[in-house]
Design a protein around this motif. Structure first.
Motif, mmCIF file in Angstrom:
data_model
loop_
_atom_site.group_PDB
_atom_site.id
_atom_site.type_symbol
_atom_site.label_atom_id
_atom_site.label_comp_id
_atom_site.label_asym_id
_atom_site.label_seq_id
_atom_site.Cartn_x
_atom_site.Cartn_y
_atom_site.Cartn_z
ATOM 1 N N VAL A 196 0.872 -1.243 0.030
ATOM 2 C CA VAL A 196 -0.034 0.194 -0.013
ATOM 3 C C VAL A 196 1.022 1.386 0.103
ATOM 4 O O VAL A 196 0.574 2.383 0.003
ATOM 5 C CB VAL A 196 -0.834 -0.007 1.232
ATOM 6 C CG1 VAL A 196 -1.870 -1.090 1.021
ATOM 7 C CG2 VAL A 196 -0.097 -0.050 2.193
ATOM 8 N N GLY A 197 2.108 1.159 0.101
ATOM 9 C CA GLY A 197 2.853 2.469 0.184
ATOM 10 C C GLY A 197 4.481 2.102 0.125
ATOM 11 O O GLY A 197 4.894 0.970 0.244
ATOM 12 N N VAL A 244 10.060 9.595 5.215
ATOM 13 C CA VAL A 244 9.010 9.832 4.662
ATOM 14 C C VAL A 244 8.135 8.734 4.381
ATOM 15 O O VAL A 244 8.795 7.621 3.663
ATOM 16 C CB VAL A 244 8.905 10.897 3.433
ATOM 17 C CG1 VAL A 244 9.680 12.157 3.838
ATOM 18 C CG2 VAL A 244 9.758 10.220 2.080
ATOM 19 N N ARG A 245 6.630 8.748 4.197
ATOM 20 C CA ARG A 245 5.875 7.482 3.765
ATOM 21 C C ARG A 245 5.031 8.047 2.703
ATOM 22 O O ARG A 245 4.463 9.086 2.534
ATOM 23 C CB ARG A 245 5.286 6.926 5.116
ATOM 24 C CG ARG A 245 6.049 6.404 5.956
ATOM 25 C CD ARG A 245 5.194 5.676 7.274
ATOM 26 N NE ARG A 245 6.257 5.256 8.210
ATOM 27 C CZ ARG A 245 6.594 5.948 9.129
ATOM 28 N NH1 ARG A 245 6.435 7.262 9.410
ATOM 29 N NH2 ARG A 245 7.335 5.531 10.070
ATOM 30 N N ILE A 246 4.918 7.537 1.527
ATOM 31 C CA ILE A 246 4.092 7.644 0.506
ATOM 32 C C ILE A 246 3.209 6.613 0.201
ATOM 33 O O ILE A 246 3.649 5.451 -0.065
ATOM 34 C CB ILE A 246 4.925 7.911 -0.921
ATOM 35 C CG1 ILE A 246 6.104 8.957 -0.517
ATOM 36 C CG2 ILE A 246 4.080 8.552 -1.944
ATOM 37 C CD1 ILE A 246 7.125 9.105 -1.667
ATOM 38 N N ARG A 247 1.876 7.108 0.273
ATOM 39 C CA ARG A 247 0.821 5.881 0.126
ATOM 40 C C ARG A 247 0.637 5.623 -1.481
ATOM 41 O O ARG A 247 0.469 6.596 -2.083
ATOM 42 C CB ARG A 247 -0.425 6.291 0.683
ATOM 43 C CG ARG A 247 -1.486 5.479 0.548
ATOM 44 C CD ARG A 247 -2.864 5.836 1.222
ATOM 45 N NE ARG A 247 -3.986 4.831 1.270
ATOM 46 C CZ ARG A 247 -5.176 5.268 1.235
ATOM 47 N NH1 ARG A 247 -5.502 6.388 1.427
ATOM 48 N NH2 ARG A 247 -5.899 4.280 1.144
ATOM 49 N N ALA A 248 0.508 4.490 -1.756
ATOM 50 C CA ALA A 248 0.278 4.238 -2.994
ATOM 51 C C ALA A 248 -1.396 3.461 -2.953
ATOM 52 O O ALA A 248 -1.624 2.397 -2.692
ATOM 53 C CB ALA A 248 1.104 3.011 -3.612
ATOM 54 N N ARG A 249 -2.450 4.567 -3.691
ATOM 55 C CA ARG A 249 -3.640 3.686 -3.616
ATOM 56 C C ARG A 249 -3.900 2.629 -4.457
ATOM 57 O O ARG A 249 -4.889 1.899 -4.162
ATOM 58 C CB ARG A 249 -4.545 5.040 -3.886
ATOM 59 C CG ARG A 249 -4.609 6.107 -2.919
ATOM 60 C CD ARG A 249 -5.739 7.253 -3.256
ATOM 61 N NE ARG A 249 -5.403 8.024 -4.392
ATOM 62 C CZ ARG A 249 -4.953 9.222 -4.266
ATOM 63 N NH1 ARG A 249 -4.575 9.571 -3.011
ATOM 64 N NH2 ARG A 249 -4.513 9.851 -5.423
ATOM 65 N N ARG A 250 -3.199 2.672 -5.454
ATOM 66 C CA ARG A 250 -3.266 1.597 -6.639
ATOM 67 C C ARG A 250 -2.322 0.754 -6.590
ATOM 68 O O ARG A 250 -2.671 -0.775 -6.669
ATOM 69 C CB ARG A 250 -3.788 2.138 -8.029
ATOM 70 C CG ARG A 250 -4.916 2.833 -8.014
ATOM 71 C CD ARG A 250 -5.211 3.396 -9.342
ATOM 72 N NE ARG A 250 -6.568 4.253 -9.482
ATOM 73 C CZ ARG A 250 -7.011 4.904 -10.584
ATOM 74 N NH1 ARG A 250 -6.506 4.512 -11.574
ATOM 75 N NH2 ARG A 250 -7.987 5.848 -10.315
#
Length: 523
Positions: A196-197, A244-250
Motif C-alpha cells: 500500500v505504500g 517519509v511515507r508515500i501511500r500508493a492507492r493502486r
C-alpha cells in the motif's frame, strides 16, 4: 494507531530511469496520479547508456532508411537469443508491438535518425544511427532469419542515452508525474497482504548531488573511486536523511535497476563475472529486487550476466582469429560482443587472444579515425599498440603470448580453407600470412580495454501485467516490477538495445496495469 502518510498518489514508481519514466508516463496517461522517487537525480543506467533501442519489423526509422524487415524475421532471430526466458506469446507480442514502440518514443520526444552504419561495430560513430547491434549476421542466426539492422540509436552526439532519458522525463513531467529526487525507498508498507505504500529516506543536500555526479562519471570508469564516493553518499543518507511515507492507492512499481554494483550479490549469484567493469550507476545495487523479495517476491535468472568483449571497432579486427590458451578457436568472431564474452568467461576461463596479420593491422589502423568515438578510440589504440605481441611465424608469436604453438598452427592452417568451421561469413574469412600479432582480449579489469558487465536477472513477474509473483506463483497485490528489477526479454542473452527496449515494453505494461488496479478499500 493508524499510519501517518506524508503524501499519496494512485501509483508510486521506485526508480526514475528508463523503465521508471516509461511506467510513470503510461500510468499518468491512463489517468492515475503518479509519484516517482529516485535515490539520486534520475536517469539511472539509461542516461549513461548508449541509447540503443532494439526494434524491428518495419519501424518508421527502418522504412525511412530503405531497410526491409518483418515481424516474422525479427521473431525468428530473437527466438534464438531469448530462448525460454519468456513465453513464445510474450516474445511475439514484443516483436509485433516493436514498430509502434518506436512511434510511442518519438511521440514522447525521443529523436531517431535513419542513417545506416555500413560496417560492423559495437557502437556507431556520430555519422550513423541504425546498425546491426546483435549477432544477426553471425552463424547460426543468419541461417534462420534474414538479417536486418535493428539497433535504433537515439539521435545525439556521443553516447545518447541521456537524450532518451531527458525526453522521457520531460514527457512524464508534462503528463503530471511528480518526481521526488534524492529519495531512497527503504521499505515497502504492507497491509492485509497488499503493498500500500513505500517508506523512504530523503536527503537533498548539494553534497549528496555532488558526490553522486562524480560517482557516475568518471566513477563509471573508476569503480574503486566510485565505491569510495558511494560510501560517503550512504553515510549522508543514514545520518541526515528524513523518513517519509508515500501511500500508493493502486500500486507500487519497482524500477530501480539491476545489481551489478552490489559486489556481494554478484559474488553470490554470478562469481565468474567478477572483475568486469560494472555498467550502471551506484544505484544499481539490487535494492529494488530486495524490496520485492521482502514482500514475498521470487527471483529468477540471477546468475545470468552479460560481459561485453567487443572486437570492434575497428571493423577489420573481426577478420582475425580468436583463440584460447590451446590455440583453438571457440566462436565466430563477428558475433555480438556479449556472445563472445559469455563464452570467454564461462567456457575459456576468461583468457583469449586475437590473431591478426599485417594486412588486418594496416586496415584496422586506417579505420580508427573514421569508425570510433573517443572512448572506443582509447581501446582501439590499446589493442593495436599495447596489448599485442608480434612474431614472424605463428610459432614465434604463440610462444611470446604463452599459448600452445602447435595448437595455434593447426588452427591457422585450417582457417580460410573451405567452409568456416564456425560459419563465419565468407567475406570475413581469408588465409593469413606472416608477420603476425596476437592481441590479448582476456577478461579482466584493464583500464585500456575494460569489459563492461551488467546483470540480467530479477523478480519474476506476470507476463500479462508486470505484477510481481510470489513463491506460489500468484501475484502480490499492489506490487509490480519493470526493467532490470524484473525478468524480461533480455534476461537470457543480451544484444545492444534489448535492455532499453525491454525497459520501455515492461515499464509501459506495469504503468498501465498499476494505474488500473483497484484495491478493496476503493470498491
Amino acid at each position: 494507531m493508524p499510519l501517518v502518510w506524508d503524501s499519496e498518489a494512485d501509483v508510486v514508481v521506485v526508480g526514475f530511469g528508463g523503465a521508471g519514466a516509461c511506467a510513470a508516463l503510461e500510468a499518468a496517461r491512463a489517468g492515475a496520479s503518479v509519484v516517482a522517487v529516485d535515490r539520486f537525480t534520475g536517469g539511472g543506467a539509461t542516461a549513461m547508456s548508449g541509447g540503443i533501442v532494439y526494434a524491428g519489423g518495419g519501424t518508421s526509422v527502418q522504412r525511412a532508411a530503405g531497410v526491409t524487415d518483418t515481424v516474422d524475421e525479427m521473431l525468428a532471430y530473437l527466438r534464438q537469443e531469448v530462448g525460454d526466458v519468456v513465453s513464445p506469446g510474450l516474445l511475439e507480442e514484443f516483436c509485433r508491438s516493436s514498430a509502434s514502440m518506436v512511434d510511442w518514443l518519438a511521440e514522447a520526444g525521443v529523436p531517431f535518425d535513419s542513417s545506416v552504419c555500413p560496417y560492423k561495430t559495437s557502437y556507431p560513430s556520430n555519422r550513423y544511427y541504425l546498425y546491426y547491434s546483435g549477432s544477426e549476421n553471425a552463424w547460426p542466426f543468419r541461417s534462420v532469419a534474414t538479417p536486418a539492422p535493428r539497433g535504433h540509436r537515439v539521435h545525439g552526439r556521443g553516447t545518447s542515452g541521456r537524450v532518451m532519458y531527458a525526453a522521457l522525463a520531460s514527457a512524464a513531467h508534462d503528463a503530471g508525474v511528480h518526481v521526488v529526487r534524492q529519495t531512497t525507498a527503504t521499505k515497502l508498507i504492507i497491509e492485509g497482504g497488499r503493498v500500500v505504500g513505500v517508506e523512504c529516506r530523503t536527503h537533498r543536500s548539494r553534497l549528496h548531488r555532488f558526490l553522486h555526479r562524480y560517482a557516475t562519471k568518471p566513477g563509471l570508469y573508476l569503480p574503486a573511486f566510485a565505491r569510495r564516493l558511494y560510501r560517503g553518499i550512504a553515510a549522508l543518507e543514514a545520518s541526515k536523511g528524513r523518513v517519509v511515507r508515500i501511500r500508493a492507492r493502486r500500486g507500487v512499481i519497482l524500477a530501480a535497476g539491476g545489481f551489478v554494483n552490489n559486489r556481494d550479490m554478484v559474488r553470490a549469484n554470478a562469481p565468474a563475472f567478477r572483475g568486469g567493469l560494472p555498467l550502471g550507476t551506484q544505484g544499481d545495487d539490487g535494492s529494488g529486487i530486495q524490496l520485492g523479495t521482502s514482500a514475498g517476491g521470487v527471483t529468477d535468472r540471477m546468475s545470468t550476466m552479460s560481459a561485453w568483449r567487443f572486437l570492434t571497432p575497428p571493423s577489420a579486427l573481426i577478420r582475425g582469429i580468436l583463440v584460447d590458451r590451446s590455440g583453438a578457436r571457440f566462436v565466430d568472431e563477428s558475433s555480438y560482443g556479449a556472445a563472445i564474452g559469455e563464452r570467454l568467461v564461462l567456457e575459456r576461463g576468461g583468457r583469449a587472444w586475437l590473431l591478426v596479420d599485417e594486412a588486418i593491422l594496416r586496415d584496422a589502423r586506417r579505420q580508427v579515425r573514421t569508425e570510433t568515438l573517443w572512448f572506443q578510440r582509447l581501446s582501439a589504440h590499446y589493442l593495436l599498440r599495447v596489448a599485442r605481441v608480434r612474431g614472424a611465424t605463428v610459432e614465434e608469436v604463440a610462444a611470446k603470448a604463452g599459448i600452445d604453438p602447435e595448437g595455434l598452427a593447426a588452427t591457422v592452417e585450417k582457417y580460410g580453407d573451405g567452409e568456416d568451421a564456425f560459419g563465419k561469413h565468407p567475406d570475413l574469412v581469408a588465409p593469413m600470412t606472416g608477420p603476425y600479432a596476437l592481441i590479448d582480449c582476456s577478461f579482466g579489469p584493464r583500464l585500456g580495454y575494460p569489459c563492461p558487465t551488467l546483470t540480467l536477472g530479477g523478480l519474476k513477474v506476470d507476463e500479462g501485467t508486470g505484477q510481481v509473483r510470489g513463491a506460489d506463483g500468484a501475484g502480490i497485490p499492489g506490487l509490480y516490477a519493470a526493467g532490470r528489477n524484473a525478468v524480461g526479454i533480455c534476461s537470457n542473452s543480451y544484444v545492444s538495445g534489448l535492455s532499453l527496449a525491454d525497459c520501455v515494453f515492461s515499464g509501459r505494461r506495469a504503468g498501465r496495469f498499476a494505474a488500473g488496479e483497484v484495491s478493496s478499500e476503493m470498491i
